[in-house]
Scaffold this active site. Structure first.
Site, PDB file in Angstrom:
ATOM      1  N   SER B 319       0.842  -1.195   0.000  1.00 13.83           N
ATOM      2  CA  SER B 319       0.000   0.000   0.000  1.00 13.83           C
ATOM      3  C   SER B 319       0.879   1.248   0.000  1.00 13.83           C
ATOM      4  O   SER B 319       0.614   2.221  -0.708  1.00 13.83           O
ATOM      5  CB  SER B 319      -0.920  -0.023   1.229  1.00 13.83           C
ATOM      6  N   TRP B 322       2.331   1.631  -3.387  1.00 13.54           N
ATOM      7  CA  TRP B 322       1.298   2.099  -4.324  1.00 13.54           C
ATOM      8  C   TRP B 322       1.208   3.629  -4.264  1.00 13.54           C
ATOM      9  O   TRP B 322       1.036   4.297  -5.278  1.00 13.54           O
ATOM     10  CB  TRP B 322      -0.066   1.496  -3.954  1.00 13.54           C
ATOM     11  N   HIS B 323       1.350   4.174  -3.054  1.00 11.72           N
ATOM     12  CA  HIS B 323       1.209   5.618  -2.893  1.00 11.72           C
ATOM     13  C   HIS B 323       2.356   6.403  -3.517  1.00 11.72           C
ATOM     14  O   HIS B 323       2.182   7.565  -3.879  1.00 11.72           O
ATOM     15  CB  HIS B 323       1.068   5.986  -1.421  1.00 11.72           C
ATOM     16  N   GLY B 324       3.519   5.799  -3.639  1.00 11.05           N
ATOM     17  CA  GLY B 324       4.606   6.531  -4.270  1.00 11.05           C
ATOM     18  C   GLY B 324       5.869   5.713  -4.377  1.00 11.05           C
ATOM     19  O   GLY B 324       6.144   4.861  -3.541  1.00 11.05           O
ATOM     20  N   PHE B 477       0.141   9.495  -7.451  1.00 10.41           N
ATOM     21  CA  PHE B 477       0.123   8.071  -7.128  1.00 10.41           C
ATOM     22  C   PHE B 477      -0.432   7.314  -8.316  1.00 10.41           C
ATOM     23  O   PHE B 477      -0.407   6.197  -8.470  1.00 10.41           O
ATOM     24  CB  PHE B 477      -0.713   7.807  -5.884  1.00 10.41           C
TER      25      PHE B 477
END
Lengths: 331, 477
Positions: B319, B322-324, B477
């Site tokens: 997760s 996924w955000h960066g 993102f």
């Protein structure tokens, strides 16, 4: 119930409610916008009052243009004492040549000062998107100053559409408008000295950002600035004031080289004081790595005023007496 | 095209009017064309990526639908997974891992010289790849029948309200809606427009205003005190929430005006009492995606403890990633994972302590106490989310632990506007959380008061909103 409305009734209701909402919004925007406009132009202190004064009332012999490094580095009192001419500092934090050119145009529409000092950082001609955003400080003048419109419209293709709102030109200004209508500051010379003293810092290896590009709009604005001043017989001095530590972008010399090229082309002096020996590396004269404090500004103003004085005296010997001629006012 | 641009404010009404004006059978074409135009306003070429992803998943879906043989179906699922993760890996993660390997090999004195890719991250790639992946997985699992209409499927992938920053819609929810005939509905119009106005308020009045303070402090943290950095971190928490939930509000509202219902993406997350609850309230469409397509297939919580720890940490590390594409995001995910595990380890002891000190007898106070503790812990993780690098993050946390030094205010009026915006948001959400309906101007029975309340909101947007605020944070993102 709204949920049980027939389609045609639903369409009608959407239209009626939307029209009602837009009418209320139009009335609110119109009336609040006009109130803000009134009080914007009655401010008795603050940077907006300085800007209005620059655009609409300034009549001094010397006008100083530039960003934060102009507004904090040049004390008009020093110039007035040394040169015997009135002086006004029209510098404003965070702006660029696009703004100085707009301001010069508005001022020259009314009169021609004898001397213009334009303070520029050596990295001035590099593109930066915030330069266009910050032209928002001219929005309140869009309605009344047609000469400023092309610069305001540089903010974006849809700027004219945004300006249909009467509140929009005063976006973000409500608190300063209230405050500056209550607080009275009689002194108007534009100079805002910085009082603190910076702590010495160690400089490391500096690498300029790799994506710097020269902004053609800024190059054109600089050319127009110079051409307009020169064509009106105004003495123009372009000055790069001292720094404790160079802005990273200034390590890329392309902007400085272009500044030199353009000033050479028009025969305008470019005085580079980035590494002025009396100031450089003396943290006690700086407020932060890019700005002189009050003591530093006094010293720097004296250096510049004396140098201009020397130049003018040389010119007197050569037969031109600028101090005795009057600034030409356009009526 | 940004939602917070005049471009969108002109574009959206035109699309809505045309949508209801043309015959039903052509509407999907209009929406698809509008969606592609919406996306191409960023970078023309990147539409090719969406089209590629669309075609591959459409083809994979059709092929999976033609056979009951699990092996063959799996082959097409793998094709979909490889192509979508391939796009994501190339455009979003290649340079990150490449640079990480370069640093690692340099430390080991091993020559490593793979050049970086000179590509820009396509806007919203993480969102639409996850959306199309959910379709392929659902078809593979037999939850969803393959979509035969390529146009409608393309619209499902590119539907402009939620294309670049979600909510990440499931095919089972959105695809059937794209077939239904929509009529002008006052209720939908009213609810949608109200949500859009609140979305703009959150974005331009709160998020972008707070963003100025946060950027000024976080980007120059060495010059700022502990108290300033604490305030900046609180501001950033609110900024990222308003930025992203503001986007979701505009997305959900825009879709609603046209008669489409998108899923709720945020449910007042800062009123959570635990991290478990937080992830049920924050970016709901992503957390349910991870739950349905990763956590549960890994066994969820019905496994051994050790395996569950592994599942949780994998979930949160991914997760974070996924955000960066930055180690700061990975650590942010790891901190959230650790909090989840820590909460599980200490659940019984915390309960005992609560009973011992009598907290259980005052449930309201206990709730407030838990919310405060949760938010303090959340702030520590948030530092990693915003910091430019890991060393900055640790430096900021160290400074925040010693609340000394002066508070940087920056531009006074900006600071006051920020506080005002946050106060309005807090009152609204506090009332919603408590279900308190008295003195509600925005839901008043009097139509004039209700309309004036929204006029007031728009006037506030015009008065103190930031119109040069740039992009939504979650686009990256």
């Amino acid at each position: 119930m709204a949920g049980n409305l027939s389609i045609s009734n639903s369409k009608l209701l959407v239209l009626v409610k939307l029209t009602f909402f837009l009418t209320l919004l139009f009335i609110a925007d119109y009336s609040i916008g006009d109130i803000l406009r009134h009080f914007y132009f009655t401010q008795k202190s603050g940077i907006a009052r300085t800007l209005t004064y620059s655009i609409e009332q300034s009549n001094e012999d010397i006008i100083i243009f530039g960003s934060s490094r102009a507004v904090h580095h040049y004390n008009p009192e020093v110039f007035e004492k040394t040169l015997g001419m009135s002086c006004f500092n029209s510098g404003r934090d965070g702006l660029s040549i696009l703004f100085y050119r707009a301001l010069e145009k508005a001022i020259l529409n009314r009169y021609a000062p004898k001397i213009i000092i334009l303070d520029l950082p050596s990295s001035e001609l590099f593109a930066e998107s915030t330069d266009y955003d910050r032209l928002s400080c001219l929005l309140p003048y869009y309605k009344t100053h047609t000469e400023l419109r092309p610069f305001i419209e540089m903010r974006g293709k849809l700027e004219r559409l945004k300006l249909l709102s009467r509140i929009y030109p005063f976006n973000g200004l409500i608190l300063s408008i209230i405050k500056n209508n209550i607080v009275i500051d009689k002194k108007i010379d534009g100079f805002l000295p910085l009082s603190n003293i910076m702590k010495p810092i160690e400089s490391g290896k500096k690498i300029p950002p790799s994506d710097l590009k020269i902004d053609p709009n800024k190059v054109n604005a600089l050319r127009d600035f110079i051409k307009d001043a020169v064509s009106r017989g105004i003495r123009l001095y372009i000055i790069i004031s001292p720094v404790y530590e160079l802005d990273l972008r200034a390590y890329d010399q392309r902007s400085l080289n272009m500044l030199k090229e353009i000033t050479n082309e028009y025969g305008v002096p470019l005085w580079d004081y980035t590494y002025e020996p009396k100031i450089v590396s003396r943290a006690e004269l700086f407020s932060d790595p890019g700005h002189l404090n009050k003591t530093g500004a006094e010293l720097f103003s004296e250096i510049i005023a004396n140098r201009i004085k020397g130049e003018l005296e040389d010119n007197v010997l050569e037969g031109q007496n600028i101090t005795k001629s009057k600034g030409s006012h356009i009526k | 095209m940004l939602f917070n641009s005049l471009h969108y404010i002109i574009f959206f009404p035109i699309v809505v009017v045309l949508y209801f004006a043309i015959p039903y059978k052509y509407r999907w074409m209009l929406l698809l064309a509008a969606s592609y135009y919406f996306y191409m306003c960023w970078k023309l070429e990147y539409i090719v990526l969406i089209m590629t992803s669309t075609l591959i998943d459409y083809f994979a879906g059709i092929k999976m639908g033609q056979t009951n043989e699990k092996k063959k179906r799996k082959k097409y699922l793998i094709l979909s997974l490889i192509s979508n993760f391939g796009l994501l890996g190339t455009f979003k993660y290649f340079n990150f891992f490449n640079e990480s390997f370069r640093v690692l090999f340099n430390h080991l004195n091993i020559m490593y010289n793979v050049p970086a890719l000179k590509v820009l991250l396509p806007v919203g790639i993480s969102f639409y790849t996850f959306q199309t992946l959910s379709y392929s997985i659902d078809v593979y699992r037999g939850v969803k029948k393959p979509e035969r209409n390529l146009g409608i499927f393309a619209l499902y992938v590119a539907f402009f309200p939620q294309l670049v920053a979600g909510p990440i819609e499931r095919s089972t929810r959105l695809l059937p809606q794209l077939f239904k005939k929509k009529e002008v509905s006052y209720q939908n119009f009213s609810l949608g427009m109200k949500q859009i106005i609140w979305g703009y308020f959150k974005k331009v009045v709160i998020a972008d205003r707070l963003g100025m303070y946060v950027a000024a402090t976080y980007n120059n943290q060495i010059y700022h005190s502990g108290i300033t950095l604490l305030v900046a971190t609180i501001f950033f928490s609110v900024q990222v929430y308003c930025d992203f939930s503001g986007y979701s509000d505009i997305a959900i509202g825009s879709a609603r005006v046209m008669g489409y219902e998108l899923m709720e993406n945020f449910h007042r997350p800062y009123f959570s009492q635990s991290f478990n609850e937080f992830w049920r309230r924050w970016h709901i469409s992503l957390s349910t995606w991870f739950k349905d397509y990763l956590y549960i297939p890994m066994g969820g919580s019905r496994v051994t403890k050790k395996r569950w720890y592994l599942n949780i940490m994998t979930l949160f590390l991914l997760s974070g990633l996924w955000h960066g594409a930055n180690w700061t995001f990975v650590i942010w995910g790891a901190v959230h994972g650790f909090y989840m595990l820590f909460a599980s380890w200490t659940a019984s002891i915390r309960e005992k302590i609560s009973q011992f000190i009598g907290l259980t007898k005052i449930p309201r106070f206990r709730k407030v106490f838990k919310i405060i503790i949760f938010n303090i812990l959340l702030l520590i993780a948030t530092v990693f989310f915003r910091s430019l690098n890991i060393s900055d993050a640790f430096e900021i946390i160290k400074k925040m632990a010693h609340l000394n030094g002066p508070l940087f205010i920056g531009e006074e009026s900006g600071f006051i506007f920020s506080l005002f915006g946050m106060a309005v948001l807090f009152i609204r959400e506090f009332k919603q959380e408590l279900n308190y309906t008295k003195f509600s101007l925005f839901e008043s029975n009097n139509v004039l008061i209700r309309q004036l309340s929204y006029v007031f909101l728009v006037v506030i947007i015009l008065l103190i909103g930031v119109f040069d605020g740039g992009q939504f944070i979650y686009f990256q993102f």
